[in-house]
Write a protein that holds these residues in place. Sequence first.
Motif, short mmCIF file in Angstrom:
data_model
loop_
_atom_site.label_atom_id
_atom_site.label_comp_id
_atom_site.label_asym_id
_atom_site.label_seq_id
_atom_site.Cartn_x
_atom_site.Cartn_y
_atom_site.Cartn_z
N GLU A 38 0.82 -1.21 0.00
CA GLU A 38 0.00 0.00 0.00
C GLU A 38 0.86 1.25 0.00
OE1 GLU A 38 -3.56 -0.08 2.60
OE2 GLU A 38 -2.60 -1.87 3.46
N SER A 39 0.53 2.15 -0.90
CA SER A 39 1.16 3.45 -0.92
C SER A 39 0.17 4.49 -0.42
CB SER A 39 1.68 3.79 -2.32
OG SER A 39 2.40 5.00 -2.31
N CYS A 40 -0.71 4.98 -1.27
CA CYS A 40 -1.61 6.07 -0.90
C CYS A 40 -2.62 5.70 0.19
CB CYS A 40 -2.32 6.62 -2.13
SG CYS A 40 -3.34 5.41 -2.98
N THR A 41 -2.92 4.44 0.38
CA THR A 41 -3.85 4.04 1.43
C THR A 41 -3.15 3.88 2.78
OG1 THR A 41 -3.62 1.76 0.70
CG2 THR A 41 -5.57 2.96 -0.07
N ALA A 42 -1.83 3.89 2.78
CA ALA A 42 -1.02 3.93 4.01
C ALA A 42 -1.40 2.90 5.05
CB ALA A 42 -1.06 5.34 4.60
N GLY A 43 -1.78 1.70 4.61
CA GLY A 43 -2.08 0.63 5.54
C GLY A 43 -3.56 0.47 5.86
N LEU A 44 -4.41 1.33 5.31
CA LEU A 44 -5.85 1.28 5.61
C LEU A 44 -6.48 -0.03 5.15
CD1 LEU A 44 -8.36 2.69 6.73
CD2 LEU A 44 -8.65 3.79 4.49
N VAL A 45 -6.07 -0.56 4.02
CA VAL A 45 -6.63 -1.82 3.52
C VAL A 45 -6.33 -2.93 4.52
CG1 VAL A 45 -6.60 -3.53 1.66
CG2 VAL A 45 -6.38 -1.09 1.11
N GLY A 61 -0.44 -9.64 5.89
CA GLY A 61 0.03 -8.33 6.29
C GLY A 61 0.07 -7.37 5.13
N SER A 62 0.82 -6.28 5.35
CA SER A 62 0.90 -5.23 4.35
C SER A 62 2.23 -4.51 4.47
CB SER A 62 -0.23 -4.22 4.55
OG SER A 62 -0.20 -3.21 3.57
N ALA A 63 2.80 -4.19 3.32
CA ALA A 63 3.98 -3.33 3.28
C ALA A 63 3.49 -1.93 2.93
CB ALA A 63 4.98 -3.82 2.24
N VAL A 64 3.63 -1.00 3.85
CA VAL A 64 3.24 0.38 3.58
C VAL A 64 4.46 1.08 2.99
CG1 VAL A 64 2.37 2.54 4.55
CG2 VAL A 64 1.54 0.34 5.43
N VAL A 65 4.39 1.27 1.69
CA VAL A 65 5.53 1.82 0.94
C VAL A 65 5.13 3.17 0.34
CG1 VAL A 65 6.71 -0.37 0.49
CG2 VAL A 65 4.85 0.34 -1.01
N TYR A 66 4.98 4.12 1.22
CA TYR A 66 4.46 5.44 0.86
C TYR A 66 5.42 6.24 -0.01
CZ TYR A 66 1.29 9.34 1.80
OH TYR A 66 0.37 10.35 1.69
N ARG A 67 6.69 6.10 0.25
CA ARG A 67 7.70 6.90 -0.47
C ARG A 67 8.41 6.05 -1.52
NH1 ARG A 67 9.28 11.64 1.49
NH2 ARG A 67 11.42 11.29 0.92
N GLU A 68 8.95 6.73 -2.53
CA GLU A 68 9.63 6.03 -3.62
C GLU A 68 10.81 5.22 -3.12
OE1 GLU A 68 10.56 8.90 -6.69
OE2 GLU A 68 8.43 9.41 -6.94
N GLU A 91 2.63 0.35 -14.21
CA GLU A 91 3.87 -0.44 -14.18
C GLU A 91 4.41 -0.58 -12.75
OE1 GLU A 91 3.33 1.33 -18.20
OE2 GLU A 91 3.27 2.18 -16.18
N VAL A 92 4.40 0.51 -12.00
CA VAL A 92 4.90 0.44 -10.62
C VAL A 92 3.94 -0.35 -9.74
CG1 VAL A 92 5.45 1.83 -8.57
CG2 VAL A 92 6.41 2.45 -10.80
N ALA A 93 2.64 -0.20 -9.97
CA ALA A 93 1.68 -0.99 -9.20
C ALA A 93 1.92 -2.49 -9.41
CB ALA A 93 0.25 -0.62 -9.59
N GLN A 94 2.18 -2.90 -10.66
CA GLN A 94 2.48 -4.31 -10.94
C GLN A 94 3.73 -4.76 -10.20
OE1 GLN A 94 2.55 -4.57 -15.31
NE2 GLN A 94 0.87 -6.02 -15.11
N LEU A 95 4.76 -3.94 -10.24
CA LEU A 95 6.01 -4.29 -9.56
C LEU A 95 5.81 -4.37 -8.04
CD1 LEU A 95 8.56 -2.20 -11.65
CD2 LEU A 95 8.28 -4.70 -11.64
N MET A 96 4.95 -3.51 -7.51
CA MET A 96 4.64 -3.56 -6.08
C MET A 96 3.96 -4.88 -5.73
SD MET A 96 3.29 0.37 -5.50
CE MET A 96 2.51 0.03 -3.91
N ALA A 97 2.98 -5.27 -6.54
CA ALA A 97 2.27 -6.53 -6.29
C ALA A 97 3.22 -7.72 -6.38
CB ALA A 97 1.10 -6.69 -7.27
N ILE A 113 -1.52 -0.97 -4.34
CA ILE A 113 -2.14 0.28 -4.76
C ILE A 113 -1.15 1.42 -4.64
CG2 ILE A 113 -3.12 0.68 -2.45
CD1 ILE A 113 -5.49 2.10 -3.99
N THR A 114 -1.18 2.28 -5.65
CA THR A 114 -0.41 3.51 -5.64
C THR A 114 -1.28 4.58 -6.30
OG1 THR A 114 1.69 4.56 -6.24
CG2 THR A 114 0.80 2.98 -7.84
N GLY A 115 -1.19 5.81 -5.83
CA GLY A 115 -2.04 6.84 -6.40
C GLY A 115 -1.76 8.22 -5.86
N HIS A 116 -2.45 9.18 -6.44
CA HIS A 116 -2.37 10.59 -6.01
C HIS A 116 -3.70 10.98 -5.40
CE1 HIS A 116 1.46 12.12 -7.37
NE2 HIS A 116 1.28 11.62 -8.58
#
Length: 176
Positions: A38-45, A61-68, A91-97, A113-116
Amino acid sequence: MISLNAVVSKDMELDLKGAAEQLAEALRLQDCRIVFAESCTAGLVSATLARVPGVSKWHCGSAVVYRETTKTAWLAIPPEMIAKHGAVSAEVAQLMAAGVLQFTPEADISAAITGHLGPDAPAELDGVVFIALARREESSVVFSAVERVKLNSSDRMDRQHEAALAVLENSIKSIS
């Protein structure tokens, strides 16, 4: 006096709770374990799913990867991929998954998930998230979906809840 935003947020909380319960049941029925990046959801999921009693058998679990730099360090996403496509991209979302699944050997599937969510997002990406789903099959990772979602709300907190709901709903679809 209750503000309209408080009512909307309460409805979103109920939607999140229901989706988390549905996902937990789908995981149980399929005997499938999930992990999130999780990026933009910051662990909410992850936090929402963790509220369901008994889900620990299926929720890794979840990896909260907010920053690049965290995406790079924790999920082994090459910095040149982020530079080329942007941190908010399919592309980055796929690599995150793929990365979170690779580093969580007990998980069968992953959702990322990644987003603005704003403010200061580029106009074309304001309120846009990318959700990627991946599945482990034998010794490889297979992508089942990448979705670009334009969020409806303009409020940052509501956008975060809407994005978390989209991850939960997409995860349910990928399992069922």
